[in-house]
Design an enzyme around this catalytic site. Structure first.
Site, PDB file in Angstrom:
ATOM      1  N   ARG A  65      -7.256 -21.426   2.644  1.00  0.00           N
ATOM      2  CA  ARG A  65      -8.161 -21.748   1.104  1.00  0.00           C
ATOM      3  C   ARG A  65      -7.357 -22.192   0.155  1.00  0.00           C
ATOM      4  O   ARG A  65      -7.754 -23.239  -0.515  1.00  0.00           O
ATOM      5  CB  ARG A  65      -8.840 -20.354   0.811  1.00  0.00           C
ATOM      6  CG  ARG A  65      -9.911 -20.646  -0.414  1.00  0.00           C
ATOM      7  CD  ARG A  65     -10.424 -19.357  -0.825  1.00  0.00           C
ATOM      8  NE  ARG A  65      -9.616 -18.266  -1.277  1.00  0.00           N
ATOM      9  CZ  ARG A  65      -8.933 -18.331  -2.585  1.00  0.00           C
ATOM     10  NH1 ARG A  65      -9.230 -19.447  -3.268  1.00  0.00           N
ATOM     11  NH2 ARG A  65      -8.207 -17.375  -2.853  1.00  0.00           N
ATOM     12  N   ARG A  95      15.793   4.464  11.093  1.00  0.00           N
ATOM     13  CA  ARG A  95      16.592   3.419  11.483  1.00  0.00           C
ATOM     14  C   ARG A  95      18.037   3.701  11.642  1.00  0.00           C
ATOM     15  O   ARG A  95      18.327   4.588  10.984  1.00  0.00           O
ATOM     16  CB  ARG A  95      16.290   1.966  10.802  1.00  0.00           C
ATOM     17  CG  ARG A  95      15.010   1.284  11.123  1.00  0.00           C
ATOM     18  CD  ARG A  95      14.759   0.044  10.635  1.00  0.00           C
ATOM     19  NE  ARG A  95      14.047   0.179   9.276  1.00  0.00           N
ATOM     20  CZ  ARG A  95      13.789  -0.675   8.690  1.00  0.00           C
ATOM     21  NH1 ARG A  95      13.687  -1.980   8.974  1.00  0.00           N
ATOM     22  NH2 ARG A  95      13.350  -0.665   7.365  1.00  0.00           N
ATOM     23  N   THR A 135       5.181   2.716   3.795  1.00  0.00           N
ATOM     24  CA  THR A 135       6.664   3.190   3.854  1.00  0.00           C
ATOM     25  C   THR A 135       7.412   2.500   2.538  1.00  0.00           C
ATOM     26  O   THR A 135       8.590   2.731   2.497  1.00  0.00           O
ATOM     27  CB  THR A 135       7.420   2.502   5.181  1.00  0.00           C
ATOM     28  OG1 THR A 135       7.054   0.970   5.228  1.00  0.00           O
ATOM     29  CG2 THR A 135       7.073   3.039   6.350  1.00  0.00           C
ATOM     30  N   ASN A 185       0.740  -1.162   0.121  1.00  0.00           N
ATOM     31  CA  ASN A 185      -0.065   0.006   0.024  1.00  0.00           C
ATOM     32  C   ASN A 185       0.876   1.344  -0.049  1.00  0.00           C
ATOM     33  O   ASN A 185       0.256   2.383   0.109  1.00  0.00           O
ATOM     34  CB  ASN A 185      -0.988   0.117   1.190  1.00  0.00           C
ATOM     35  CG  ASN A 185      -0.292   0.199   2.645  1.00  0.00           C
ATOM     36  OD1 ASN A 185       1.095   0.251   2.728  1.00  0.00           O
ATOM     37  ND2 ASN A 185      -0.976   0.382   3.661  1.00  0.00           N
ATOM     38  N   GLY A 196      -5.926 -16.756   6.156  1.00  0.00           N
ATOM     39  CA  GLY A 196      -7.154 -17.283   5.712  1.00  0.00           C
ATOM     40  C   GLY A 196      -6.851 -17.609   4.221  1.00  0.00           C
ATOM     41  O   GLY A 196      -7.421 -18.726   3.659  1.00  0.00           O
ATOM     42  N   TYR A 222       3.883  -2.550  17.796  1.00  0.00           N
ATOM     43  CA  TYR A 222       4.712  -3.213  16.897  1.00  0.00           C
ATOM     44  C   TYR A 222       4.800  -4.586  17.636  1.00  0.00           C
ATOM     45  O   TYR A 222       4.813  -5.691  17.039  1.00  0.00           O
ATOM     46  CB  TYR A 222       5.897  -2.540  16.313  1.00  0.00           C
ATOM     47  CG  TYR A 222       6.907  -3.296  15.336  1.00  0.00           C
ATOM     48  CD1 TYR A 222       6.508  -3.399  14.005  1.00  0.00           C
ATOM     49  CD2 TYR A 222       8.028  -3.775  16.132  1.00  0.00           C
ATOM     50  CE1 TYR A 222       7.399  -3.970  13.205  1.00  0.00           C
ATOM     51  CE2 TYR A 222       8.842  -4.413  15.090  1.00  0.00           C
ATOM     52  CZ  TYR A 222       8.596  -4.409  13.701  1.00  0.00           C
ATOM     53  OH  TYR A 222       9.341  -4.894  12.775  1.00  0.00           O
ATOM     54  N   LEU A 225       5.262  -9.677   4.582  1.00  0.00           N
ATOM     55  CA  LEU A 225       6.200  -8.810   5.050  1.00  0.00           C
ATOM     56  C   LEU A 225       5.405  -7.598   5.404  1.00  0.00           C
ATOM     57  O   LEU A 225       6.088  -6.520   5.557  1.00  0.00           O
ATOM     58  CB  LEU A 225       7.429  -8.724   4.060  1.00  0.00           C
ATOM     59  CG  LEU A 225       8.508  -9.486   4.116  1.00  0.00           C
ATOM     60  CD1 LEU A 225       8.189 -11.015   3.861  1.00  0.00           C
ATOM     61  CD2 LEU A 225       9.652  -9.118   3.452  1.00  0.00           C
ATOM     62  N   VAL A 280      -3.200  -5.053   3.323  1.00  0.00           N
ATOM     63  CA  VAL A 280      -3.361  -6.330   3.760  1.00  0.00           C
ATOM     64  C   VAL A 280      -4.546  -6.378   4.938  1.00  0.00           C
ATOM     65  O   VAL A 280      -4.789  -7.532   5.191  1.00  0.00           O
ATOM     66  CB  VAL A 280      -2.242  -6.941   4.047  1.00  0.00           C
ATOM     67  CG1 VAL A 280      -1.434  -7.126   2.939  1.00  0.00           C
ATOM     68  CG2 VAL A 280      -1.447  -6.176   5.101  1.00  0.00           C
TER      69      VAL A 280
END
Ligand code: NAD
Ligand code: UDP
Ligand code: UDP
Length: 327
Positions: A105, A185, A36, A33, A101, A144, A72, A58
């Protein structure tokens, strides 16, 4: 040819993984999406006949047909995962439910990118997988840490309850090309600061330690972990640590970056973030036993390659890299 879903595929680790899977001959569906992640991380893959990109979050259901799933999707930098903490927990937990899920499936194998953060600020050192951790459940890192811990719970419950073929990787600090320059980071911060001639921001005393793994090593471990044959080895009933056990203080890391870049930046102290773990080093015996994997790139070499990447990135973005420009 396998059809492989990589969620968070436009991020730092995800883009390297997509590249490696394509090189191996797999068909890759990259889902992201762009919270980041960056378009430029996957720009070179866009025309590839076996690569497909889908912009998708997600936390919403996803119906596709795949053989393997690498989950990830989740911001990894403390700065970014604390920006919208509720969304971070949703991504970890609801994202895991949706991907599990999907795995249930389609009968796909699924790998979870978990983290050394599940150990919190550890009293056991180095950390083996059997250590349950010391996490503050209500602090700023909890969205997190606890999100990832709950995702681990879901993975093992989907295995026990629904027979899903899972792998849970506990990834320790990994660095390298394609980290976002503003990622926040420590390795990217120090290198970008050194190259721009800005102050190097050392949080707290700088005596806290981390163990840094170069991205190529980590991705090799990730694929090896997915490739464990559970029909022979049996269900993978434990998370597995992946990282480079060579430990260094953050202050020594700053010195090493200054030496490698030839920068004259000053080291300045900033307050230590709340709940910042004081030490971290993986015990990787289980990874070695299960996959034969071990990291091979030492910190100096990995930093050297990362500095070269950030130098090029800053030049493209029009920033002057003082040390390199002077050289
Ligand atoms: P990153 O921030 O570069 O990549 C994360 C990707 O996930 C980004 O592309 C982002 O846009 C995407 N994303 C975030 N939320 C999403 C959502 N709701 N739906 C779809 N996509 C979403 O970070 P990274 O370092 O590449 O980390 C990748 C994974 O590895 C993360 O799950 C992280 O927790 C885990 N991990 C990384 C490290 C490390 O040192 N790099 C250590 C431990 C665990
Ligand atoms: N799901 C999905 N893709 C699929 C199958 C399921 O995104 O191909 C999502 C769906 O939103 C569901 C979740 O995964 O809520 C969990 O699926 P599961 O079958 O375990 O549970 P249920 O459908 O009973 O809620
Ligand atoms: N850190 C630092 N300066 C920075 C960024 C981070 O001193 O500009 C420290 C931070 O306080 C922590 C360590 O470096 O002790 C690693 O931080 P990072 O955010 O990279 O990862 P994590 O804390 O999740 O391991």
């Amino acid at each position: 040819m396998k059809k492989i879903l990589v969620t968070g595929g436009a991020g730092f680790l995800g883009s390297h993984l997509c590249e490696r899977l394509l090189a191996r001959g797999d068909d890759v569906l990259c889902v992201d999406n762009f919270f980041t992640g960056q378009r430029r991380n996957i720009a070179h893959l866009m025309g590839h006949p076996r690569f497909e990109f889908l912009r998708h979050d997600v936390t919403f259901p996803l119906y596709v047909e795949v053989d393997e799933i690498y989950n990830l999707a989740c911001p990894a930098s403390p700065v970014h995962y604390q920006f919208d903490p509720v969304q971070t927990t949703k991504t970890s937990v609801i994202g895991a439910i949706n991907m599990l899920g999907l795995a249930k499936r389609t009968k796909a194998k699924i790998l979870q990118a978990s983290t050394s953060e599940v150990y919190g600020d550890p009293e056991v050192h180095p950390q083996p997988e059997t250590y349950w951790g010391r996490v503050n459940p209500i602090g700023p890192r909890a969205c997190y840490d606890e999100g990832k811990r709950c995702a681990e719970t879901l993975f093992f419950d989907y295995q026990r309850q629904h027979g899903v073929d899972i792998r849970v990787m506990r990834i320790f600090n990994t660095y390298g090309p394609r980290m976002h320059p503003d990622d926040g980071r420590v390795v990217s911060n120090f290198i970008v600061q050194a190259l721009k001639g800005d102050d190097i921001t050392l949080y707290g005393s700088g005596e806290q330690t981390r163990s840094f793994c170069y991205v190529d090593d980590l991705i090799a471990g990730m694929i090896a972990c997915m490739d464990i044959d559970s029909t022979v080895a049996g269900p993978i009933d434990r998370p597995i640590n992946f990282g480079n056990p060579s430990e260094i203080s953050v202050h020594d890391l700053a010195r090493q970056v200054l030496a490698l870049t030839g920068s004259t930046s000053r080291i300045v102290h900033r307050p230590c973030p709340i709940d910042d773990p004081r030490q971290r080093q993986p015990n990787i015996d289980l990874a070695r036993k299960a996959t034969g994997w071990r990291p091979t790139t030492d910190l100096r070499e990995g930093l050297h390659r990362t500095v070269a990447y950030f130098h090029d990135t800053l030049v493209i973005e029009g920033h002057e890299s003082r040390t390199q420009a002077q050289a």
